[in-house]
Scaffold this active site. Structure first.
Site, PDB file in Angstrom:
ATOM      1  N   ARG B 146     -22.073 -22.881   9.552  1.00 34.08           N
ATOM      2  CA  ARG B 146     -21.582 -22.947   8.337  1.00 34.08           C
ATOM      3  C   ARG B 146     -20.078 -23.762   8.301  1.00 34.08           C
ATOM      4  NH1 ARG B 146     -23.801 -17.924   8.693  1.00 34.08           N
ATOM      5  NH2 ARG B 146     -25.832 -18.200   7.983  1.00 34.08           N
ATOM      6  N   GLY B 206     -27.673 -11.183  14.755  1.00 34.93           N
ATOM      7  CA  GLY B 206     -28.818 -10.602  15.485  1.00 34.93           C
ATOM      8  C   GLY B 206     -29.132  -9.322  15.415  1.00 34.93           C
ATOM      9  N   TRP B 258     -21.846 -12.390  10.486  1.00 33.32           N
ATOM     10  CA  TRP B 258     -22.103 -13.747  10.476  1.00 33.32           C
ATOM     11  C   TRP B 258     -21.278 -14.331   9.347  1.00 33.32           C
ATOM     12  CZ3 TRP B 258     -25.514 -14.856   6.809  1.00 33.32           C
ATOM     13  CH2 TRP B 258     -26.663 -13.716   6.291  1.00 33.32           C
ATOM     14  N   ASN B 276     -26.562  -5.297   8.414  1.00 33.28           N
ATOM     15  CA  ASN B 276     -27.598  -4.224   8.404  1.00 33.28           C
ATOM     16  C   ASN B 276     -27.711  -3.441   9.586  1.00 33.28           C
ATOM     17  OD1 ASN B 276     -29.033  -6.912   8.488  1.00 33.28           O
ATOM     18  ND2 ASN B 276     -30.399  -5.423   9.736  1.00 33.28           N
ATOM     19  N   ASP B 319     -32.388  -3.353   4.427  1.00 33.06           N
ATOM     20  CA  ASP B 319     -32.010  -4.725   4.737  1.00 33.06           C
ATOM     21  C   ASP B 319     -30.909  -5.184   3.875  1.00 33.06           C
ATOM     22  OD1 ASP B 319     -31.411  -6.937   6.465  1.00 33.06           O
ATOM     23  OD2 ASP B 319     -33.143  -8.069   5.810  1.00 33.06           O
ATOM     24  N   ASN B 417     -27.222 -13.283  -1.159  1.00 38.01           N
ATOM     25  CA  ASN B 417     -27.095 -13.437   0.376  1.00 38.01           C
ATOM     26  C   ASN B 417     -25.730 -14.153   0.837  1.00 38.01           C
ATOM     27  OD1 ASN B 417     -27.925 -14.195   3.350  1.00 38.01           O
ATOM     28  ND2 ASN B 417     -29.761 -13.244   2.511  1.00 38.01           N
ATOM     29  N   ALA B 557     -33.147 -19.210   6.101  1.00 32.64           N
ATOM     30  CA  ALA B 557     -34.265 -18.147   6.335  1.00 32.64           C
ATOM     31  C   ALA B 557     -35.295 -18.582   5.219  1.00 32.64           C
ATOM     32  CB  ALA B 557     -33.711 -16.958   6.074  1.00 32.64           C
TER      33      ALA B 557
END
Lengths: 164, 584
Positions: B146, B206, B258, B276, B319, B417, B557
């Site tokens: 990013r 991760g 992240w 999460n 999530d 998101n 994603a």
């Protein structure tokens, strides 16, 4: 192996064919498949009805040669997904042979198989063997020569919120 | 020796000191503190430490934006696949200083681009030779990066395979690098670093691979790690009592970090969002509230000590992570001056908490449809059904071992998101890039006696996409905590926002880049880039002229996990380009 990589079979089945669960639904373990070579080829050509396995033959449902079905007879939920890139018949045969000969019945993935797949310039295989083993160290030395600084160890500070 | 180091060395000689001495265009800590005073520059990922993504530039405005057109474009690289990914994508925010732009591609190459003279010229590309197979196999959600941070005469960046790299701004040569994250454990890095004082602060991804998350600070002089704050407390630390199992679920508890954080110099506090818990959908595996997952953390940037936390979704079975950026705003709420920390959560609610204390101020749903809870408790902001005495929470709709297949709204990709919000301090309006969504979650319980191998997914189930998903830009008046506008879009917002005094800019995954009237949210301009946009727009000046820039290259994603909810986007192909717009 080439097609297994380029058709991104590994995107769902992993490099080792072990498949497994998670985010996008479970892909089959190709190492434990009980299918014959012909059945494997058919699965790759036609996909699986109502499952996440794409049909890699472009016109799989044009004339009924897949499971005797045509596109018009399939509901949206039954229709196997479209592949990212359809494969030519020769490539479908090649990848079916690869699954049948190299993956089917081959037990747990090993460091050596992983290196055959990826080559030596990556650390992707390290987790398949005890880090102290000679193989892993030899591979690391070879890599470090190829690209120094690419693979370093994490030197972390101690836990900032640890009780004292 | 480059011109800058030469100058710095000379200055050091004159002053008789070797302590921190900067050349004129070095990005000093002071410059970063005052990033907003340099209207034509964009010096840090979120534009300023408050994460406003607001620019005062107004050459391009409501009256003339209809004349905006492409000034120049550049094709970049990094499109190749690796691991489980068939291609990389672009999610970065370009950073600009004095007409020089720094952008990254998904594999972490950094490009320096000279924007002077009305065109873009690549001056150098730093290719970190990221280990594609090692990192790409454990990147849950795409080959992404990013963007960069600037510090002194260095460009600071991350790689997916876990490195922090300092590149000389003038030469493009790597000056030093260190390994911060470990892909052997399923850790990768996708966010831009945040530079505060003399530290580069890194977050990790991760939580779908059984990591125990952290935030880490690296000293830019010694290149050593100064602190590492784990987002899942170790045994005996405060918060560890919120992991009530007897098989150490916390060790693989998730809690990624992240998205780049924000910083308030007034109180010397760093704000960072936490992701999460893992396994994502099997909440019974990890009884307890699972701190500090799904929380905002306030930290001391010198030590990494946690000052306070605010958790949004205790014992999350959806999530619904809280990695989103925290937007720091000073504004009156119902007539009383407040120091707000705003966060638009994946769970579909926007929150304002007092950023000095972590106390809840207001909250509201910013998506059209929420089904997982009846609403927020008006006093605490916790979900109405939350019962602190329960080990496994039951919300209005809860994926669980008993209820294995459930539709949830918002879907697990969240109401929002990572794509960043933007705050307009003139209008006191906060704009949220929304994913108007529901999806279906199937729970597959994890077995504590059969923990997954390192680098294997650890999710306790998975989502699928039986219904269409759309989007919106939703505006909230921060002084009241009320929604004041919603501009609906045919596709989810996957790129994020920019606001200027009277405009809001965004990009869509079908390639459209558009500008809205900041007050009415009416669309005033749009352009089809012909690629998929999942990166935020930004604006800068070069030779005194205003430009709007945005990276174009489908990644992330969506393409792999959620595409069935937007079937038309299957026709959008990977690309890797920079678009820059201007008036005539």
């Amino acid at each position: 192996m080439r097609v297994f990589k380029t058709a991104n079979c590994m995107g769902c089945h992993k490099w080792s064919g072990i498949g497994g669960g998670g985010y996008g639904g479970a892909a089959a373990n190709l190492r434990k498949t009980t299918l014959s070579l012909d059945q494997i080829e058919q699965t790759i050509r036609c996909g699986r009805l109502g499952k996440g396995m794409p049909h890699f033959q472009e016109d799989a449902y044009s004339d009924g040669h897949c499971y005797g079905l045509k596109k018009s007879q399939l509901s949206a939920t039954q229709m196997p997904p479209e592949p990212d890139h359809p494969l030519r018949p020769a490539d479908i045969k090649a990848v079916a042979h690869y699954v049948f000969e190299k993956l089917k019945g081959s037990g747990d993935p090993t460091f050596a198989q992983c290196q055959t797949f990826f080559g030596t310039r990556t650390r992707a295989c390290d987790v398949y063997e005890d880090q102290s083993s000679g193989h892993v160290q030899a591979a690391a030395a070879e890599r470090d020569q190829a690209s120094p600084r690419q693979h370093m160890k994490v030197e972390a500070a101690s836990d900032a919120n640890a009780p004292r | 020796m480059s011109k800058n180091t030469l100058m710095a060395a000379f200055a050091a000689f004159l002053l008789g000191t070797t302590s921190l001495v900067y050349a004129a265009d070095d990005v000093t800590p002071d410059k970063l503190l005052n990033a907003d005073s340099e209207a034509g520059n964009w010096l840090t990922n979120h534009k300023d430490y408050s994460a406003h993504r607001f620019s005062t530039l107004n050459q391009i405005n409501k009256s003339n934006v209809k004349n905006l057109h492409v000034a120049w474009t550049l094709q970049l690289g990094g499109i190749e696949g690796g691991g489980i990914w068939s291609h990389g994508g672009l999610e970065g925010t370009p950073v600009v200083q004095d007409g020089y732009m720094y952008v990254t591609d998904g594999w972490g190459s950094v490009y320096k681009i000279d924007t002077h003279g009305g065109q873009g010229k690549i001056l150098w590309r730093m290719d970190p030779k990221t280990d594609h197979d090692w990192a790409g196999a454990v990147a849950c959600c795409g080959v992404d990066n990013r963007g960069v941070a600037l510090a002194g005469n260095m460009v600071i960046s991350h790689t997916l395979d876990g490195r922090l790299i300092a590149t000389n701004k003038d030469t493009g040569q790597i000056a030093w690098q260190r390994q911060v994250a470990d892909p052997d454990k399923g850790e990768v890095m996708t966010g831009a670093p945040l530079v505060v004082k003399n530290l580069a602060i890194s977050g990790v991804a991760g939580a779908e691979y059984g990591i125990r998350g952290w935030i880490a600070a690296t000293d830019l002089t010694t290149h050593k790690e100064v602190w590492r704050t784990h987002t899942i407390p170790a045994k005996g630390e405060p918060g560890s009592e919120t992991w009530k199992d007897n098989y150490n679920a916390a060790a693989m508890g998730g809690g990624s970090t992240w998205v780049t954080g924000s910083y308030d110099p007034r109180t010397n506090t760093l704000y960072w969002g936490v992701g999460n818990p893992g396994p994502d959908w099997d909440s019974e595996y990890r009884p307890g509230d699972n701190l500090y997952t799904d929380s905002t953390l306030a930290l001391d940037p010198d030590t990494g000590k946690i000052k306070w936390h605010y958790q949004h979704t205790p014992n999350d079975p959806y999530d619904y992570d809280s990695v989103a950026e925290n937007v720091l705003v000073d504004a009156p709420v119902h007539g009383r001056d407040a120091h707000l920390d705003l966060e638009a959560d994946r769970n579909g609610f926007a929150y304002a908490v007092d950023r000095d204390t972590g106390n809840f101020i207001w909250g509201l749903p910013f998506v059209k449809k929420v089904t997982w809870t009846k609403g927020l408790d008006p006093e605490t902001g916790k979900p109405a059904e939350y019962d602190p005495k329960k080990a496994v929470q039951q919300y209005a709709v809860t994926p669980s071992r008993q209820n294995t297949v459930t539709m949830i709204c918002p879907g697990n990709m969240g109401g929002k998101n990572w794509p960043p919000t933007a705050y307009n301090p003139i209008l006191k309006e906060w704009y949220i890039p929304v994913i108007e969504s529901c999806n279906r979650v199937t729970v597959k319980p994890e077995n504590p006696n059969k923990k997954p191998h390192p680098r294997d997914l650890f999710t306790g189930g998975g989502p699928d996409q039986p219904v269409r998903i759309t989007g919106s830009v939703t505006a909230i008046d921060v002084t009241t905590g009320k929604e004041v506008g919603k501009h609906e879009t045919p596709y989810p917002m996957l790129g994020g926002l920019l606001t200027t005094p009277d405009l809001v800019f965004y990009g869509q995954p079908d390639g459209i880049v558009a500008a809205l009237d900041a007050k009415t949210l009416d669309q005033l301009w749009s352009f089809n880039t012909g690629g998929g946009v999942n990166a935020p727009p930004m604006t800068f000046t070069s030779d005194g002229k205003q430009y709007v820039a945005i990276l174009v290259g489908q990644g992330g994603a969506w393409d792999k996990w959620f595409i069935d909810a937007t079937p038309e986007l299957k026709k959008v192909h990977p690309s890797s380009a920079l678009y820059v717009f201007s008036l005539n």
